[in-house]
Design an enzyme around this catalytic site. Structure first.
Site, PDB file in Angstrom:
ATOM      1  N   LYS A 298       0.804  -1.222   0.000  1.00  0.00           N
ATOM      2  CA  LYS A 298       0.000   0.000   0.000  1.00  0.00           C
ATOM      3  C   LYS A 298       0.840   1.275   0.000  1.00  0.00           C
ATOM      4  O   LYS A 298       0.377   2.315  -0.473  1.00  0.00           O
ATOM      5  CB  LYS A 298      -0.949   0.005   1.201  1.00  0.00           C
ATOM      6  CG  LYS A 298      -2.077  -1.012   1.106  1.00  0.00           C
ATOM      7  CD  LYS A 298      -3.038  -0.871   2.274  1.00  0.00           C
ATOM      8  CE  LYS A 298      -4.185  -1.861   2.168  1.00  0.00           C
ATOM      9  NZ  LYS A 298      -5.183  -1.677   3.243  1.00  0.00           N
ATOM     10  N   ALA A 364      -3.376   0.188   7.102  1.00  0.00           N
ATOM     11  CA  ALA A 364      -4.778   0.118   7.504  1.00  0.00           C
ATOM     12  C   ALA A 364      -5.058   1.049   8.675  1.00  0.00           C
ATOM     13  O   ALA A 364      -6.100   1.703   8.743  1.00  0.00           O
ATOM     14  CB  ALA A 364      -5.146  -1.313   7.868  1.00  0.00           C
ATOM     15  N   TYR A 455     -11.097 -10.578   8.512  1.00  0.00           N
ATOM     16  CA  TYR A 455     -12.387 -11.251   8.316  1.00  0.00           C
ATOM     17  C   TYR A 455     -12.237 -12.747   8.054  1.00  0.00           C
ATOM     18  O   TYR A 455     -13.229 -13.441   7.805  1.00  0.00           O
ATOM     19  CB  TYR A 455     -13.190 -10.591   7.181  1.00  0.00           C
ATOM     20  CG  TYR A 455     -12.478 -10.552   5.849  1.00  0.00           C
ATOM     21  CD1 TYR A 455     -12.611 -11.594   4.934  1.00  0.00           C
ATOM     22  CD2 TYR A 455     -11.680  -9.470   5.500  1.00  0.00           C
ATOM     23  CE1 TYR A 455     -11.970 -11.560   3.715  1.00  0.00           C
ATOM     24  CE2 TYR A 455     -11.031  -9.431   4.282  1.00  0.00           C
ATOM     25  CZ  TYR A 455     -11.181 -10.471   3.388  1.00  0.00           C
ATOM     26  OH  TYR A 455     -10.532 -10.433   2.172  1.00  0.00           O
ATOM     27  N   GLY A 476     -13.954  -7.565   9.921  1.00  0.00           N
ATOM     28  CA  GLY A 476     -13.761  -6.555   8.892  1.00  0.00           C
ATOM     29  C   GLY A 476     -14.481  -6.776   7.591  1.00  0.00           C
ATOM     30  O   GLY A 476     -14.218  -6.058   6.617  1.00  0.00           O
TER      31      GLY A 476
END
Length: 496
Positions: A298, A364, A455, A476
């Site tokens: 990212k 995040a 998740y 999530g």
């Protein structure tokens, strides 16, 4: 070129087990490969009956250990088994094996003559279990010894660059018949995009099977329903998600469902890459129009972007890139995704007067911090590396602390909502331990709300502990869906 066939690999210990698996997936496949090397010795004696039992085109394969199979009894025994499978050919070709797989170094004239005489196509295969194969066109040409074989090359890439090169070399093969695939997790795109590889077929395995999972197989229902395999052609627009190791992601299901609902000829695939540079080279080779970007890329992706959005600039992280011409533009949809997910979770319209703990200080966490500031909440960043916590906190005018027992009192003060943003707990099973629970030192009181951006699994170890104490918890997945909807709009220009 017609759509590649979907071939189900049967690795049961008995013919009855293989037939049960075949019937379970019959509506999703075009053909099967009977892996005789997995059968017990009694059932190996009856393989000649299987094509009639199956009622579907069958490949007869007896794979040696050196080529990734289970057969250990020597070439004389293997030759006899091939002969047994091809013997007593029926005038009805549906009762015979439609294909037989002979390795490129296995030449028994009597078997080859028998196969050709009764219409059984020979697949001439080469398996490179530890490294890629170069010069595909030249290698395939040498394998077409009679002109009637279907040459097959399956190899193990060492990097995504090896997979990119395979697609590049395969582009020249649209006028020939062959089977091509890269094995292992890195090679997954070659299975879904078998049409772009100009491959005669793609191999699949049962969802609950473990024998061939290491080769990168998926089940035929997932291939068809999640990846829209039947509709992929030369005009299909390609999107994907890149990261590493990218062991699990639900993004393909969300995006590909959207393409189907809107009648779009598009597909979204996972692309595992250790570096963002390799992922971008792959995307350029296949003319991909958009990528979701996840850990650890990212931040690294930002230096390759022509333009970035304000949210990317503010958070210092980019999770979405869209291609325009030869240039990439970067966005951050995590911010809006987590904002909507948190408001839904708490059933509020703002986070004003909420004291919030952010666990972690990575990409995040930066999106979460940005969202909390927008929603008027107050936060404290907790991270094992204090310098990273301090840097992130100062960017958003939040407090910071080391993630550990020494910060318990501060964590308790900022526990109206705890947002777990690290990778700890991803894919983990219970019980909670110091290795899978980032808050292993914290005893939940029951009044906290815990949102874990992971998740998979549905309930992480830290969520399980919080839930047992009476806390409200959520994983999530809601964040994933909300941010994916925005990505879909950025990719296609259409609301999900």
């Amino acid at each position: 070129m017609q759509r590649p066939n979907i071939c189900l690999c049967l690795t049961g210990q008995t013919l009855a087990e293989d037939l049960e698996i075949l019937n379970r997936y019959r509506n999703w496949i075009d053909m099967v490969e009977l892996r005789v090397d997995y059968l017990n010795k009694d059932d190996r004696l009856h393989i000649r009956r299987f094509p009639e039992m199956a009622g579907i085109p069958c490949i007869l394969t007896i794979r040696r250990k050196i080529d990734g199979g289970q057969f250990l009894d020597g070439e004389a025994a293997r030759t006899m088994l091939f002969a047994r499978g091809l013997a007593f050919a029926d005038q009805n070709p549906r009762k015979n094996f439609a294909y037989v797989d002979f390795e490129e170094d296995f030449h028994v004239p009597s078997l080859q003559d028998a196969a050709l005489a009764f219409g059984t196509r020979i697949i001439r295969s080469a398996h490179s279990m530890n490294e890629p194969v170069y010069n595909l066109a030249g290698r395939l040409a040498k394998m077409r010894t009679t002109g009637f074989e279907i040459p097959k090359i399956a190899c193990m890439p060492r990097s995504l660059n090896d997979v990119t090169r395979m697609f590049r070399e395969a582009a020249s093969l649209e006028d020939t018949e062959q089977i091509l695939c890269a094995m292992g997790p890195l090679g997954f795109p070659t299975r879904v995009l078998a049409q772009r590889m100009h491959s005669f077929l793609t191999f699949v395995s049962p969802a609950d099977g473990q024998n061939l999972k290491c080769l990168g197989h998926i089940d035929p229902i997932t291939l068809s329903q999640t990846y829209n395999f039947a509709s992929i052609d030369s005009q299909t627009t390609l999107y994907g998600i890149t990261g590493y190791p990218l062991n699990s992601t639900d993004s393909p299901r969300i995006h590909n469902h959207g393409y189907r609902e809107h009648g779009m000829n598009a597909v979204y695939i996972p692309i595992r890459s250790k570096t963002i540079e390799e992922a971008l080279e792959f995307a350029a080779e296949l003319n991909m129009k958009g990528l979701s970007v996840t850990v650890p890329h990212k931040e690294a992706v930002m230096e390759h972007l022509m333009h970035i959005s304000e949210k990317v600039s503010e958070t210092g992280a980019c999770n979405t890139i869209v291609r325009s011409g030869n240039q990439w533009h970067g966005f951050n949809t995590d911010v809006d995704g987590i904002s909507q997910a948190l408001l839904d979770f708490l059933n509020v319209k703002t986070l004003a007067r909420k004291r919030i703990a952010i666990i972690g200080a990575g990409g995040a966490a930066r999106a979460v911090a940005y969202a909390i500031r927008q929603l008027k909440g107050k936060a404290c960043i907790f991270n094992r590396t204090p310098a990273k916590a301090k840097m992130l906190a100062e960017r958003f005018n939040f407090k910071w602390a080391v993630l550990g027992p020494e910060s318990l009192s501060l964590l308790e003060r900022y526990s109206d909502l705890i947002i777990q943003t690290t990778s700890k707990g991803m894919g983990a099973s219970l019980p909670a331990t110091e290795e899978n629970d980032p808050l292993h030192f914290y005893e939940f009181k029951g009044y906290e709300a815990l949102y874990d951006i992971i998740y998979v699994p549905d309930i992480t170890p830290v969520m399980s502990r919080a839930q047992s104490a009476g806390c409200r918890v959520a994983n999530g997945h809601s964040m994933l869906e909300y941010q994916a909807y925005q990505q879909f709009q950025l990719f296609t220009g259409v609301d999900y």
